[in-house]
Design an enzyme around this catalytic site. Structure first.
Site, PDB file in Angstrom:
ATOM      1  N   CYS A 210    -100.506 101.352  62.364  1.00 45.16           N
ATOM      2  CA  CYS A 210    -101.583 101.816  62.105  1.00 45.16           C
ATOM      3  C   CYS A 210    -102.599 102.097  62.978  1.00 45.16           C
ATOM      4  O   CYS A 210    -103.108 103.317  63.389  1.00 45.16           O
ATOM      5  CB  CYS A 210    -102.450 101.338  60.978  1.00 45.16           C
ATOM      6  SG  CYS A 210    -104.189 101.970  60.293  1.00 45.16           S
ATOM      7  N   GLU A 283     -98.489 104.862  55.735  1.00 43.58           N
ATOM      8  CA  GLU A 283     -99.637 105.713  56.284  1.00 43.58           C
ATOM      9  C   GLU A 283     -99.207 107.144  56.350  1.00 43.58           C
ATOM     10  O   GLU A 283    -100.485 107.797  55.909  1.00 43.58           O
ATOM     11  CB  GLU A 283     -99.658 105.353  57.976  1.00 43.58           C
ATOM     12  CG  GLU A 283    -100.345 104.176  58.383  1.00 43.58           C
ATOM     13  CD  GLU A 283    -101.777 104.170  58.398  1.00 43.58           C
ATOM     14  OE1 GLU A 283    -102.138 105.290  57.772  1.00 43.58           O
ATOM     15  OE2 GLU A 283    -102.428 103.257  58.584  1.00 43.58           O
TER      16      GLU A 283
END
Length: 611
Positions: A210, A283
């Protein structure tokens, strides 16, 4: 035909598990190979190695960098997501951005909690201090999000309901930090400090992608801000994630993961890899889950209304799909299987040139081709440079190149160097031909998507279409339409003759037009052409979207000379999204004089098909 000496042995082209004869493999060290591109198109060995070994990084690299390289495709899918493209353009609907911030606040709170749990598990004081610092960075990020809320006067954060993508990631992250991982004990059951440190490593493995992904996207978007960046509504967001402090935080997180993982076993590192990959996929889901209420230029397949359109994807083969020109394989098969000068040849079979003579003849043909090809390109560029896009001038210039290509092909056929190749050897070599990373996956996704109504056509100068068909059949792709030259065989042995179908840039352009003309549908064609060389220029320009793979200097020199503009694909899409203002859908039209450049098939996949 594109011919030059290539010292790279076939082991860089076919896998070690090749079932070709032992003689074929063991003789390769003494064999040079040929490829039908002039030197400007040639991939240096260092680049070939880099393109074929991304999944096997150097042992001295940390696992964070290795995983980022391995899952590069996922990062491209996130970058090319409709949400990020609209955000980059500055015309993302404001309400969509508010919804995103609301979701991201919940996301960041879970991040801060996961850091807290990882800090409790870390046994090393330096690691604890580093995790604590990273957690403070998340809290600062939350303050930035508060400033967004205050700036736009929105209470979306308080009122919003978590969407499924946010829930999936936060649940995954907190479950990982709590030790709820298959085959891993929970924190309360961890008997030793080492076991607890492992859990901290697993947690970081789920968080690092991330951080790195946001740092990557931030830098990509910052590079697109121009002198009028004050007009960009979301410049504050872009500046935050491209800032030196955030880039440093992403690197610090990666270094910490490397440190926590240094003593782990191969099996434990595999667990981290799975967590890393899962986080990357979540994500992408997070970005794609943001509610868009505007038209977007990505993915291109969204514009393919199956009731009205027929999607046609065209591609070159050599060095567009392949790592090394396919004709190098044919030359090597010819040389390695050729008889020695003192070796008697069976009666009633095609008489072949001895191997020593074959090498010499190929060398002469190679040098002659290279010299004449360069001279032809220079003659094309000798004329005055066009002030604007001049398709007609380019077409006339490439007629000269086409005449040259056909003369060169004639010389090869007359020389007899292609006599005696066995069809089975050709097919086996084709099955083991290494294709560009992501190429097979892209075409597979296209043909398996029944809702796409797409047709794939390969247009190639390759002498032997059987080689192309076998290269894709190995990946289960038997539905691709191959338009290339064909060997003539007698009892599965090549006679040295070629059925000439596509020999030149003009032939390619004509084949392209004929395919569209003979399409048995009343629907409007939406066309994409993917190529890498000057021989692809006409098709690239006539297609609605022309995509250039790699960095051929000759293609660019000739294209620029006739007013062709080249744009890297992602900035080009952002520009197009900005021009459409988030309102009407973009229009793609051939002969615009604009081509888009990419460095990988991951970009092509992300642009055309999306996540």
């Amino acid at each position: 035909m594109r011919l030059f000496l290539n010292p790279n042995p076939i082991k860089t082209i076919v896998s070690p598990s090749s079932l070709l004869s032992f003689r074929f493999r063991s003789s390769l060290r003494s064999v040079f190979s040929l490829s039908y591109k002039s030197p400007p198109y040639r991939r240096p060995l260092s680049l070939i190695t880099a393109m074929t070994s991304t999944s096997k990084p150097s042992a001295i690299e940390g696992i964070a960098k290795r995983f980022w390289i391995k899952f590069h495709k996922e990062s491209i899918l996130a970058l090319y997501s409709p949400f990020v493209v609209c955000l980059a353009s500055g015309n993302l609907n404001l309400d969509t951005f508010r919804q995103y911030i609301a979701q991201d606040v919940h996301f960041l709170k879970a991040f801060a909690q996961a850091y807290e749990l990882a800090e409790e598990c870390a046994d090393d004081d330096d690691a604890k201090a580093a995790i604590s610092q990273l957690r403070k960075g998340v809290l600062e990020e939350l303050k930035m999000h508060d400033s967004f809320v205050q700036e736009w006067g929105s209470d979306k954060v308080k009122d919003s309901t978590l969407n499924s993508a946010t829930v999936k990631y936060t649940d995954f992250l907190l479950a990982t930090a709590s030790g709820k991982i298959e085959g891993v004990k929970g924190p309360g059951k961890l008997a030793t400090p080492f076991e607890r440190t492992k859990l901290a490593a697993y947690t970081l493995g789920a968080m690092v992608p991330c951080m790195r992904l946001y740092a990557f996207i931030g830098k990509e978007l910052r590079a697109l801000l121009d002198s009028n960046e004050s007009d960009h509504v979301y410049q504050k967001w872009v500046h935050n994630y491209s800032s030196a402090s955030f880039q440093a935080s992403a690197l610090q997180t990666e270094e910490l993961l490397d440190k926590l993982s240094i003593s782990l076993t191969g099996e434990e590192l595999q667990i981290i890899e799975k967590l890393y990959h899962q986080a990357m996929k979540l994500e992408i889901e997070f970005f794609c889950a943001q509610p868009l209420v505007q038209q977007t230029v990505v993915p291109l397949s969204r514009e393919n209304n199956t009731a009205e359109h027929c999607f046609k994807i065209f591609s070159d083969f050599d060095l567009t799909c392949t790592v090394v020109d396919s004709s190098a394989i044919l030359a090597e098969i010819a040389i390695v299987t050729a008889p020695k000068s003192d070796q008697s040849q069976p009666e009633n079979q095609i008489v072949r040139m001895p191997s020593a003579d074959l090498r010499n003849t190929l060398g002469v043909l190679s040098r002659q081709y290279t010299e004449e090809h360069e001279e032809c390109i220079e003659r094309i560029l000798f004329a005055d440079k066009a002030e604007r896009f001049d398709y007609e001038g380019l077409h006339k210039a490439l007629e000269k190149l086409s005449d040259f290509e056909k003369r060169a092909n004639f010389r090869v056929i007359e020389s007899g160097v292609l006599k005696g190749l066995n069809l089975e050897d050709i097919k086996r070599a084709g099955e083991r031909l290494i294709l560009q990373d992501g190429c097979t996956g892209f075409f597979s996704s296209v043909v398996k998507n029944k809702n796409l109504n797409a047709h794939v056509h390969l247009l190639s100068y390759c002498w032997c279409a059987d080689l192309i068909r076998s290269a894709f059949s190995a990946g289960g792709l038997n539905r691709l339409n191959v338009h290339a030259n064909e060997f003539v065989y007698e009892n599965s042995i090549s006679t040295g003759e070629i059925v000439k179908k596509v020999e030149s840039p003009i032939d390619k352009a004509q084949a392209f037009r004929d395919i569209l003309k003979n399409s048995s549908t009343d629907k409007k064609d939406l066309t994409v052409y993917i190529g890498d060389s000057v021989g692809d220029l006409l098709c690239l320009l006539e297609a609605d979207v022309g995509i250039v793979v790699g960095s051929s200097s000759s293609l660019r020199r000739v294209g620029n000379h006739f007013g062709v503009s080249f744009f890297p694909l992602f900035p080009g899409l952002v520009k197009k999204q900005r021009e459409c203002g988030g309102g009407s859908s973009s229009s793609w039209k051939g002969l615009s004089g604009i081509l888009y450049t990419v460095s990988s098939w991951a970009e092509i996949h992300a642009f055309i098909l999306g996540p």
